[in-house]
Design a protein around this motif. Sequence first.
Motif, PDB file in Angstrom:
ATOM      1  N   TYR A  99     -10.657  21.520 -16.983  1.00  0.00           N
ATOM      2  CA  TYR A  99     -10.492  20.489 -15.955  1.00  0.00           C
ATOM      3  C   TYR A  99     -10.290  21.126 -14.587  1.00  0.00           C
ATOM      4  CZ  TYR A  99      -8.951  16.247 -13.611  1.00  0.00           C
ATOM      5  OH  TYR A  99      -8.844  15.193 -12.738  1.00  0.00           O
ATOM      6  N   LEU A 100      -9.433  22.164 -14.558  1.00  0.00           N
ATOM      7  CA  LEU A 100      -9.134  22.826 -13.281  1.00  0.00           C
ATOM      8  C   LEU A 100     -10.374  23.520 -12.726  1.00  0.00           C
ATOM      9  CD1 LEU A 100      -6.741  23.264 -11.423  1.00  0.00           C
ATOM     10  CD2 LEU A 100      -6.277  25.402 -12.611  1.00  0.00           C
ATOM     11  N   ASN A 101     -11.110  24.147 -13.609  1.00  0.00           N
ATOM     12  CA  ASN A 101     -12.325  24.840 -13.176  1.00  0.00           C
ATOM     13  C   ASN A 101     -13.345  23.841 -12.623  1.00  0.00           C
ATOM     14  OD1 ASN A 101     -14.064  27.051 -12.887  1.00  0.00           O
ATOM     15  ND2 ASN A 101     -15.100  26.506 -14.803  1.00  0.00           N
ATOM     16  N   PHE A 102     -13.480  22.699 -13.317  1.00  0.00           N
ATOM     17  CA  PHE A 102     -14.391  21.663 -12.836  1.00  0.00           C
ATOM     18  C   PHE A 102     -13.927  21.164 -11.462  1.00  0.00           C
ATOM     19  CE2 PHE A 102     -15.503  17.010 -12.827  1.00  0.00           C
ATOM     20  CZ  PHE A 102     -16.863  17.180 -12.632  1.00  0.00           C
ATOM     21  N   ALA A 103     -12.620  20.936 -11.313  1.00  0.00           N
ATOM     22  CA  ALA A 103     -12.087  20.448 -10.030  1.00  0.00           C
ATOM     23  C   ALA A 103     -12.384  21.452  -8.909  1.00  0.00           C
ATOM     24  CB  ALA A 103     -10.586  20.198 -10.152  1.00  0.00           C
ATOM     25  N   LYS A 104     -12.168  22.726  -9.195  1.00  0.00           N
ATOM     26  CA  LYS A 104     -12.409  23.754  -8.161  1.00  0.00           C
ATOM     27  C   LYS A 104     -13.861  23.719  -7.708  1.00  0.00           C
ATOM     28  CE  LYS A 104      -8.941  27.187  -9.320  1.00  0.00           C
ATOM     29  NZ  LYS A 104      -8.579  28.324 -10.128  1.00  0.00           N
ATOM     30  N   ASP A 162      -1.425   8.582  -6.282  1.00  0.00           N
ATOM     31  CA  ASP A 162      -1.439   9.446  -5.093  1.00  0.00           C
ATOM     32  C   ASP A 162      -2.873   9.724  -4.665  1.00  0.00           C
ATOM     33  OD1 ASP A 162       1.455  10.129  -4.848  1.00  0.00           O
ATOM     34  OD2 ASP A 162       1.089  10.758  -6.915  1.00  0.00           O
ATOM     35  N   ILE A 163      -3.056   9.765  -3.357  1.00  0.00           N
ATOM     36  CA  ILE A 163      -4.388  10.053  -2.800  1.00  0.00           C
ATOM     37  C   ILE A 163      -4.201  11.124  -1.725  1.00  0.00           C
ATOM     38  CG2 ILE A 163      -6.402   9.093  -1.604  1.00  0.00           C
ATOM     39  CD1 ILE A 163      -5.294   6.267  -2.560  1.00  0.00           C
ATOM     40  N   LEU A 164      -4.885  12.253  -1.893  1.00  0.00           N
ATOM     41  CA  LEU A 164      -4.806  13.317  -0.880  1.00  0.00           C
ATOM     42  C   LEU A 164      -5.944  13.139   0.114  1.00  0.00           C
ATOM     43  CD1 LEU A 164      -4.010  16.380  -3.177  1.00  0.00           C
ATOM     44  CD2 LEU A 164      -2.419  15.042  -1.758  1.00  0.00           C
ATOM     45  N   MET A 219      -1.964  16.816 -12.161  1.00  0.00           N
ATOM     46  CA  MET A 219      -2.859  17.778 -11.500  1.00  0.00           C
ATOM     47  C   MET A 219      -2.620  17.892 -10.000  1.00  0.00           C
ATOM     48  SD  MET A 219      -4.443  18.960 -14.030  1.00  0.00           S
ATOM     49  CE  MET A 219      -5.454  20.104 -13.127  1.00  0.00           C
ATOM     50  N   ILE A 220      -1.705  17.067  -9.457  1.00  0.00           N
ATOM     51  CA  ILE A 220      -1.690  16.956  -7.991  1.00  0.00           C
ATOM     52  C   ILE A 220      -1.353  18.284  -7.307  1.00  0.00           C
ATOM     53  CG2 ILE A 220       0.692  16.057  -7.745  1.00  0.00           C
ATOM     54  CD1 ILE A 220      -0.696  14.131  -5.580  1.00  0.00           C
ATOM     55  N   SER A 221      -0.426  19.047  -7.866  1.00  0.00           N
ATOM     56  CA  SER A 221      -0.065  20.301  -7.177  1.00  0.00           C
ATOM     57  C   SER A 221      -1.247  21.276  -7.185  1.00  0.00           C
ATOM     58  CB  SER A 221       1.166  20.939  -7.814  1.00  0.00           C
ATOM     59  OG  SER A 221       0.905  21.197  -9.161  1.00  0.00           O
ATOM     60  N   TYR A 222      -2.010  21.259  -8.282  1.00  0.00           N
ATOM     61  CA  TYR A 222      -3.160  22.177  -8.372  1.00  0.00           C
ATOM     62  C   TYR A 222      -4.271  21.757  -7.405  1.00  0.00           C
ATOM     63  CZ  TYR A 222      -0.718  23.481 -12.611  1.00  0.00           C
ATOM     64  OH  TYR A 222       0.240  23.886 -13.511  1.00  0.00           O
ATOM     65  N   TYR A 229      -3.918  19.968  -4.700  1.00  0.00           N
ATOM     66  CA  TYR A 229      -3.445  20.225  -3.337  1.00  0.00           C
ATOM     67  C   TYR A 229      -3.719  21.681  -2.956  1.00  0.00           C
ATOM     68  CZ  TYR A 229      -0.589  19.919   0.827  1.00  0.00           C
ATOM     69  OH  TYR A 229      -0.177  19.916   2.139  1.00  0.00           O
ATOM     70  N   GLN A 230      -3.419  22.556  -3.883  1.00  0.00           N
ATOM     71  CA  GLN A 230      -3.600  23.992  -3.606  1.00  0.00           C
ATOM     72  C   GLN A 230      -5.078  24.355  -3.413  1.00  0.00           C
ATOM     73  OE1 GLN A 230      -1.315  26.452  -6.148  1.00  0.00           O
ATOM     74  NE2 GLN A 230      -2.334  28.319  -5.496  1.00  0.00           N
ATOM     75  N   ILE A 231      -5.935  23.737  -4.211  1.00  0.00           N
ATOM     76  CA  ILE A 231      -7.381  23.998  -4.046  1.00  0.00           C
ATOM     77  C   ILE A 231      -7.800  23.609  -2.631  1.00  0.00           C
ATOM     78  CG2 ILE A 231      -9.704  23.282  -4.771  1.00  0.00           C
ATOM     79  CD1 ILE A 231      -8.505  22.767  -7.595  1.00  0.00           C
ATOM     80  N   LEU A 232      -7.371  22.401  -2.212  1.00  0.00           N
ATOM     81  CA  LEU A 232      -7.809  21.892  -0.908  1.00  0.00           C
ATOM     82  C   LEU A 232      -7.233  22.728   0.236  1.00  0.00           C
ATOM     83  CD1 LEU A 232      -7.349  18.138  -1.831  1.00  0.00           C
ATOM     84  CD2 LEU A 232      -9.483  19.085  -0.938  1.00  0.00           C
ATOM     85  N   GLU A 233      -5.932  23.015   0.166  1.00  0.00           N
ATOM     86  CA  GLU A 233      -5.295  23.671   1.311  1.00  0.00           C
ATOM     87  C   GLU A 233      -5.418  25.194   1.269  1.00  0.00           C
ATOM     88  OE1 GLU A 233      -1.591  22.438   3.854  1.00  0.00           O
ATOM     89  OE2 GLU A 233      -0.910  23.637   2.167  1.00  0.00           O
TER      90      GLU A 233
END
Length: 308
Positions: free
Chosen positions: A50-55, A119-121, A79-82, A84-88
């Motif tokens: 999931y994380l890899n797909f999100a990245k 939550d929406i970033l 997943m929100i902290s992960y 957030y980190q990808i985006l920022e």
Amino acid sequence: MSNIEIICGDSLSEIQKISDESVDLIIADPPYNLGKEYGNSSDRQNFDEYLNFAKRWIAESKRVLRSTGTIYVFVGFRMISYVYQILESDLNMNFVNWICWHYTQGIGKTRGFSPRHDDILMFSKSRNYYFNLDAVRVPQKYYRSINNMRGANPGDVWEFSHIHYCNENRQEHPTQKPEGLIERMVLASSAIGGLVLDPFAGSGTTPRVCQQTNRNCTGIEINPDYVSMIKSRLSKPFIGFDSIDPRMERVPNDLNDPQVRKEYLENHVNWFLENHPNQEQQFWLDVVHKYNKANDAPQQTLFEIKYD
Ligand SMILES: C[S@@+](CC[C@H](N)C(=O)[O-])C[C@H]1O[C@@H](n2cnc3c(N)ncnc32)[C@H](O)[C@@H]1O
């Protein structure tokens, strides 16, 4: 007129076909990986997958955004902290807001507090991002000469109820979002004629909002049944969006001066209810209710209040 394109396919490979810096706004509501049934296994991946797909889809999203563009990402709490980190940190995008969507009703809990928000970033590609506050202001609660009666900033806590099963716009999709919620993103972060991308289009809320607000839209959805649902939704006549922030309908208190009231009422519908003709009648009834009493004019009709 807007150009709406619905693609049946996998968002990652489909975004890869989109040119660099060609999209004004991305509204992404991916599976939260909580095991929801979307007719496929997209919401049941292991954590690393999931994380890899999100990245990968978020990096591609950044590439296709214009330098003035914005992305809104709906994220589940796990997943929100992960994300957030990808985006920022990973992609060096510009943080704008962490929006709380308060959906008012939902499943109850007996040990702990019942969840009532998502939550929406909101991140932009650069600091020089498009943002049209006037398009999304909400009515003031009180008339005061120092208040900007064009409306207040809606803030970062947004109340829209889920689309109930009795709503005529309710689709057979487990996570259909309210049109009013998506309307706010589209109006604030894209201009008329701009291009909006929704990589996880679901029941088609973003394409429908774009169609009715004169934005172009590319929607990507992996499930062909949902693609058919979107196409049918887009062909329906428009009577107004299926949801509204309750503040949009409020009649400000203390509009006691008849001239001030007349000037304000002439504007309210254009400013706040343009895409909600289905809410206008209730608004005028509330006006009559509030100001007939205040001004001791019980014979005044709806028509006179509106056009007097
Ligand atoms: C949370 S829902 C979107 C709901 C949508 N915002 C609405 O208002 O109806 C996520 C959608 O993404 C779709 N999906 C899952 N994986 C996908 C992928 N790799 N590419 C495209 N769509 C995908 C699912 O089938 C589901 O309809």
